[in-house]
Design a protein around this motif. Structure first.
Motif, mmCIF file in Angstrom:
data_model
loop_
_atom_site.group_PDB
_atom_site.id
_atom_site.type_symbol
_atom_site.label_atom_id
_atom_site.label_comp_id
_atom_site.label_asym_id
_atom_site.label_seq_id
_atom_site.Cartn_x
_atom_site.Cartn_y
_atom_site.Cartn_z
ATOM 1 N N VAL A 2 0.841 -1.201 0.000
ATOM 2 C CA VAL A 2 0.000 0.000 0.000
ATOM 3 C C VAL A 2 0.877 1.252 0.000
ATOM 4 C CG1 VAL A 2 -1.729 1.303 1.285
ATOM 5 C CG2 VAL A 2 -1.881 -1.181 1.171
ATOM 6 N N VAL A 39 2.454 1.646 -3.448
ATOM 7 C CA VAL A 39 1.536 2.178 -4.448
ATOM 8 C C VAL A 39 1.333 3.678 -4.227
ATOM 9 C CG1 VAL A 39 -0.902 2.172 -5.061
ATOM 10 C CG2 VAL A 39 0.349 0.030 -4.948
ATOM 11 N N LEU A 54 4.291 5.511 -5.410
ATOM 12 C CA LEU A 54 4.325 5.525 -6.877
ATOM 13 C C LEU A 54 3.486 6.687 -7.400
ATOM 14 C CD1 LEU A 54 4.837 4.020 -9.675
ATOM 15 C CD2 LEU A 54 2.600 2.994 -9.279
ATOM 16 N N ILE A 55 2.262 6.781 -6.879
ATOM 17 C CA ILE A 55 1.346 7.840 -7.295
ATOM 18 C C ILE A 55 1.938 9.219 -7.002
ATOM 19 C CG2 ILE A 55 -0.849 8.944 -6.694
ATOM 20 C CD1 ILE A 55 -1.990 6.117 -6.279
ATOM 21 N N PHE A 86 8.436 -0.109 -6.787
ATOM 22 C CA PHE A 86 7.435 0.851 -7.249
ATOM 23 C C PHE A 86 7.990 2.267 -7.370
ATOM 24 C CE2 PHE A 86 3.274 -1.234 -7.354
ATOM 25 C CZ PHE A 86 3.625 -2.478 -6.878
ATOM 26 N N ILE A 92 -3.008 11.025 -0.619
ATOM 27 C CA ILE A 92 -3.134 11.292 -2.062
ATOM 28 C C ILE A 92 -3.713 10.074 -2.771
ATOM 29 C CG2 ILE A 92 -1.810 11.791 -4.148
ATOM 30 C CD1 ILE A 92 0.106 13.396 -2.305
ATOM 31 N N MET A 93 -3.257 8.899 -2.328
ATOM 32 C CA MET A 93 -3.773 7.661 -2.926
ATOM 33 C C MET A 93 -5.290 7.562 -2.754
ATOM 34 S SD MET A 93 -2.818 3.816 -1.798
ATOM 35 C CE MET A 93 -3.887 3.902 -0.375
ATOM 36 N N TYR A 113 -6.880 9.609 -5.314
ATOM 37 C CA TYR A 113 -6.782 8.981 -6.639
ATOM 38 C C TYR A 113 -7.844 7.918 -6.863
ATOM 39 C CZ TYR A 113 -2.543 10.998 -8.687
ATOM 40 O OH TYR A 113 -1.638 11.828 -9.277
ATOM 41 N N ASN A 155 -1.656 6.232 -15.038
ATOM 42 C CA ASN A 155 -1.946 7.480 -14.344
ATOM 43 C C ASN A 155 -3.456 7.774 -14.334
ATOM 44 O OD1 ASN A 155 -1.464 9.848 -12.919
ATOM 45 N ND2 ASN A 155 0.503 10.094 -13.949
ATOM 46 N N ILE A 208 -3.134 -5.584 -6.937
ATOM 47 C CA ILE A 208 -2.969 -4.121 -6.884
ATOM 48 C C ILE A 208 -1.850 -3.703 -7.829
ATOM 49 C CG2 ILE A 208 -2.199 -2.199 -5.429
ATOM 50 C CD1 ILE A 208 -3.680 -3.557 -3.084
ATOM 51 N N GLU A 209 -0.738 -4.430 -7.771
ATOM 52 C CA GLU A 209 0.389 -4.089 -8.632
ATOM 53 C C GLU A 209 -0.030 -4.138 -10.101
ATOM 54 O OE1 GLU A 209 3.031 -6.788 -9.902
ATOM 55 O OE2 GLU A 209 4.483 -5.310 -10.575
ATOM 56 N N PHE A 253 -1.405 -1.137 -11.662
ATOM 57 C CA PHE A 253 -0.464 -0.055 -11.957
ATOM 58 C C PHE A 253 0.474 -0.439 -13.097
ATOM 59 C CE2 PHE A 253 -1.988 0.954 -7.833
ATOM 60 C CZ PHE A 253 -2.092 2.333 -7.832
ATOM 61 N N TRP A 313 -5.162 2.890 -12.415
ATOM 62 C CA TRP A 313 -4.657 3.391 -11.135
ATOM 63 C C TRP A 313 -5.762 3.599 -10.100
ATOM 64 C CZ3 TRP A 313 0.166 7.047 -11.276
ATOM 65 C CH2 TRP A 313 1.184 6.432 -12.041
ATOM 66 N N ALA A 330 -5.813 2.020 -6.483
ATOM 67 C CA ALA A 330 -5.850 2.848 -5.271
ATOM 68 C C ALA A 330 -7.000 2.418 -4.369
ATOM 69 C CB ALA A 330 -5.986 4.319 -5.660
ATOM 70 N N SER A 388 -6.176 -0.715 -2.641
ATOM 71 C CA SER A 388 -5.218 -0.450 -1.566
ATOM 72 C C SER A 388 -5.928 0.087 -0.340
ATOM 73 C CB SER A 388 -4.178 0.576 -2.017
ATOM 74 O OG SER A 388 -3.474 0.087 -3.127
#
Lengths: 267, 302, 360
Positions: A118, A121, A124-125, A216, B37-38, B41, B51, B260-261, B264, B270, B274, B277
């Protein structure tokens, strides 16, 4: 017939299971090490002793690159993590517990509670946007990320050390005409040092071992040893990876032994 | 004049914050901030080549649970996602239970050794704990792969004629996770057994309890805090495992971490990644809350 | 020497916490401790004696009030600016420094030259008879040795005042006795003002020039050991220092008519009004047991006799049931010859019966 004395702490079957656990814990690692010296490429059939995989791994430019990168990241990140963790530990221990401190404590340990994938990720973002905005692609991202997740590992032994420390020692220093800075320099710091070194080593090992976050966060061509190894594992011939693993293992054991001796000394 | 000592106290607190600032800033940039931020997203539109497009959308969250048929547009539960989630939870629970079954006797064994032996055994448990997870998983891979040590041995001994197809299965992931996370179970168990007063066992026997009854009625309830910490310490990383299922599980036996990977990478979704996650984070949060509840209750009992 | 020489606390008050958790550790205490004095603060744990010590040392600042040293206000001076040193209860020896380095710490922090530090350290080591241990680490020392190093360390910078926070409490009985005379010797040799905190009344009585008895943040009585023991100000002081018997009665002129019957002369005049109800105290060793009635004696019945080795504690019931304890020295046979139910008379030593002022 059975004249065995009755042992209070003995529970049937426990010893057998425990011994099996220790064997099973070490057998795979031992095999990995043993087969790094195998002259054949099999991981199951012994074909004779050789050391050739080690120079061969080192001759590989990718391995050399990844090793140097891993060491740069691990040393930079662990030093940063240890310094900031020491400061934070000084701020959060040995005084009346306030709500603010609990907050700091939770934040510091947050990387331990969130699954690595988590965090990876999320980084990464976050870093993707920064990379686009600034155009910077360097090692800074990896170092920032590593330093952040190393903080709790550096923090814990330092905190333990500080909490075990007699507060009156600092009072005594002040009583003996030491200024606050002198108290820190001549009393607190030398006493915290073993904890800080232990924290540094744990942080170093943690950074050196990291796979997921590195995977990542890294930009193209920024493989570290673990990410390079991960890419190689799916291949049929992996003896080179065995050799690298053995070296990493050796390094970990050395660091841990030193850590153990350091933390034991205080008793 | 009373303000004078108050001022000192306030100054100390201010210094405290000042000293903590570098660590907090680093964590804000390298761990906690990105999590927020995630979360944002997960409410955006996926971009065509990865993205995101900055448009508010709940599609990702919708897609976590429900899928729309490509042909007739009907809605049905997102089986693939739910299967992966369920597999993750199931494997993590199995790992937790099995590490406890073998970890408890091990911790007990260590705690009842003489001091020097105990230190050594504890060290032996600690080494794998700090050893690269990748290396340990890789070591398991070499044992159980088709041309690995186990199969080679069994074939040579004539016990089997065909290699056992263990690797790239749920079972392989289970073995791998048990192997890599076992120290996380043993260490907290040891800590609480070590504090356990052996005279209580004597008292149990004295009051006519059998060994099994002593274990069940005296030992386990008292070392419960250790059991709970150990379980949480194994369950959380198992649930978020990425490396072990990737190396031992193969492409089909994904766990949520690998899925999850995927979003991306090839999945190029994405927001969905997210959202997944965040779900993983929520499950972990629930586990932690349960842990805190239980741990506190354990304290008030003892 | 002016009147202000020494340590003075003026209306020192210390409050911890706020609201419901508010604790008044020190309640407007005023005290003057003279230069060169061995002064003991005595009281049960939580009475505020350590708080007062910490205010003098500068580890804490009072909520209100002032602390003066030789007439100068030092209330808000940090501890490293005060010519006052402390011997801590836990000794607080720096574990990473040797004995010599510990002793030299204060002088070094003050920036004294190395040669001077070294010679003072040597002097101090000799003073506490620890010359052979100079290069050891504190963990390699016994409790008594650590105690000596802590003393030497606090004395090395030649403070005006030495504060001792229950320094003997961690030692066993024999060592404690030894250190008591050692401390007294050091105080006489150095002439430094010692302020000693303890909850042990015997320690206080044997070592001090003067004692201040504290309870619940207040100073109850200040005086020489003899004054404190023979003329306790109130019920608490009387019972905290030594054992005692309390008797109630009505005050007459220089005499008291006890509720248990009989009128007995008082040892000293009292501020209590004649005719008021008062409590008087008398120590167990100041009562004699006699067979026949005599002036100034009371009839009593033996209820219990407890053998203590050097002496026996006999319990008696007076006519109204009041219990009185008498300490009798053990004869060679060990048997004081009193059996339960036996009727005897108790004769109080003239002048031993004291009226407690707080009861007036």
């Amino acid at each position: 017939m059975f004249n065995r004395s009755f042992s209070i702490s003995r529970l049937p079957g426990f010893t057998t299971i425990a011994i099996l656990v220790f064997v099973m814990l070490y057998l795979p690692i031992a095999m990995l090490v043993v087969f790094s010296f195998n002259s054949g490429t099999s991981v199951a059939i012994w074909e004779g002793f050789t050391l050739e995989w080690y120079p061969r791994a080192w001759a590989n430019e990718q391995v050399k690159d990844a090793t140097i990168r891993s060491l740069i990241i691990a040393s930079t990140a662990s030093v940063i993590a240890t310094i900031v963790a020491t400061m934070a530990a000084l701020a959060t221990t040995r005084r009346k517990q306030t709500r603010g401190q609990t907050f700091v404590y939770i934040l510091i340990n947050q990387p331990l509670m969130v699954p690595e994938i988590v965090t990876a990720v999320a980084l990464l973002i976050f870093f993707a946007s920064i990379k686009v905005a600034t155009g910077y692609q360097g090692l800074g991202y990896l170092i920032t990320a590593h330093a952040a997740f190393c903080i709790p590992f550096a923090y814990l032994p330092i905190r333990a050390r500080l909490e075990g420390m007699d507060l009156t020692l600092e009072t005594a220093a002040a009583d003996l005409y030491a200024t606050p800075w002198q108290t820190f320099r001549y009393v607190t710091l030398p006493l915290v040092m073993p904890g800080a070194i232990a924290g540094l080593m744990l942080a170093f090992v943690t950074s050196l071992d990291d796979v997921v976050i590195t995977l990542f966060v890294k930009s193209a061509g920024q493989d570290t040893l673990p990410t390079y190894m991960l890419a190689q594992i799916r291949r049929a011939v992996t003896t080179e990876v065995n050799a690298i693993s053995t070296l990493l293992l050796g390094l970990t054991v050395i660091m841990l032994t030193a850590f153990f001796l350091l933390t034991r000394k205080r008793n | 004049m009373s303000t004078d000592s108050d001022r000192l106290e306030r100054q100390r607190n201010r210094n405290g914050w000042l000293l903590s600032t570098p660590a907090l800033v680093l964590l804000a940039f390298g761990a906690t901030g990105p999590l927020l931020i995630m979360f944002v997203y997960s409410f955006l539109e996926p971009g065509k080549y990865g993205n995101v497009i900055w448009e508010f959308s709940t599609k990702a969250w919708f897609n976590v649970f429900v899928q729309r048929d490509i042909f007739d547009g009907t809605l049905s539960p997102a089986d693939a996602h739910l299967t992966i989630l369920w597999r993750s939870v199931k494997l993590s629970l199995m790992t937790t239970i099995f590490t406890f079954i073998v970890g408890f006797p091990t911790a007990w064994f260590i705690a009842t050794r003489p001091p020097r032996m105990r230190t050594l055994l504890l060290f032996l448990i600690t080494i794998p704990f700090w050893t690269n997870l990748l290396i340990r998983t890789f070591a398991i891979n070499q044992i159980i792969r088709n041309e690995g040590l186990l199969n080679t041995l069994l074939l040579k001994l004539g016990i089997i004629n065909e290699p056992l197809l263990i690797i790239y299965s749920d079972f392989a992931v289970f073995i791998g996770m048990t192997y890599v996370y076992l120290p996380l179970m043993v260490l907290p168990l040891f800590a609480s057994i070590d504090r356990f007063d052996m005279r209580l066992v004597e008292a149990g026997y004295d009051l006519y309890a059998s060994r099994w009854q002593v274990l069940k009625r005296v030992i386990v309830p008292i070392v419960k805090p250790g059991i709970i910490s150990g379980s949480i310490l194994v369950f959380i990383p198992s649930l978020g495992a990425y490396v072990t299922p990737r190396i031992l599980g193969g492409g089909r036996n994904m766990m949520i971490g690998n899925f999850i990977e995927l979003q991306f990478g090839q999945g190029r979704n994405w927001p969905l990644g997210a959202a997944l996650s965040v779900i993983l984070l929520l499950i972990v949060a629930v586990a932690l809350v349960v842990y805190v509840r239980f741990a506190n209750r354990g304290d008030s009992n003892v | 020497m002016s009147a202000q020489d020494g340590v003075e606390a003026r209306n020192a008050r210390k409050v911890y916490g706020t609201g419901q958790e508010k604790v008044v550790a020190l309640d407007n205490v005023s005290i003057v401790i003279k230069r060169g004095e061995f002064f003991t603060l005595l009281g049960p744990s939580g009475c505020g004696k350590t708080t007062l010590l910490r205010l003098i040392a500068g580890f804490e600042t009072p909520t209100s009030g002032t602390i003066l040293l030789d007439g100068t206000d030092i209330t808000y001076d940090p501890p490293n600016k005060r010519p006052v040193n402390t011997v801590f209860q836990s000794y607080a020896l720096f574990p990473h420094l040797t004995v010599a380095q510990n002793i030299g710490f204060g002088l070094e922090m003050r920036g004294h030259a190395k040669a001077e530090v070294d010679s003072t350290v040597e002097e101090m080591l000799a003073l506490v008879r620890m010359e052979s241990m100079a290069d050891r680490k504190p963990t390699q020392l016994s409790g008594g040795q650590q105690q000596r190093v802590a003393l030497a360390r606090a004395l090395a910078p030649q403070p005006k005042v030495l504060l001792l926070d229950e320094p003997l409490s961690a030692l066993d009985l024999k060592l404690r006795k030894e250190m008591q005379s050692e401390l007294k010797r050091l105080q006489l040799e150095t002439g430094i003002t010692f302020i000693f905190v303890t909850h042990d009344q015997e320690e206080a009585l044997t070592m001090s020039d003067r004692i201040g008895v504290m309870k619940s943040g207040s100073l109850l009585q200040v005086g020489s050991p003899r004054e404190i023991y023979t003329r306790p100000a109130d019920r608490f002081v009387a019972s905290f220092i030594g054992e005692t018997n309390f008797l109630t009665g009505v005050l007459g002129k220089d005499a008291i008519t006890l509720d248990a019957g009989g009128t007995l002369p008082l040892g000293a005049s009292t501020q209590a009004k004649s005719g008021s109800k008062v409590t008087a105290s008398i120590r167990p060793e100041q009562i004699r047991v006699i067979e026949t009635d005599a002036p100034g004696s009371l009839p009593a019945t033996v209820t219990e006799s407890v053998y203590f080795g050097t002496d026996s504690h006999c319990h008696f019931a007076l006519a109204d049931g009041t219990e009185v304890v008498v300490r009798l020295q053990s004869p060679a046979s060990g048997d004081v010859g009193l059996s339960r139910g036996q009727n005897v008379f108790l004769r109080f030593e003239p002048g031993a019966l004291m009226v407690l002022e707080d009861q007036a």
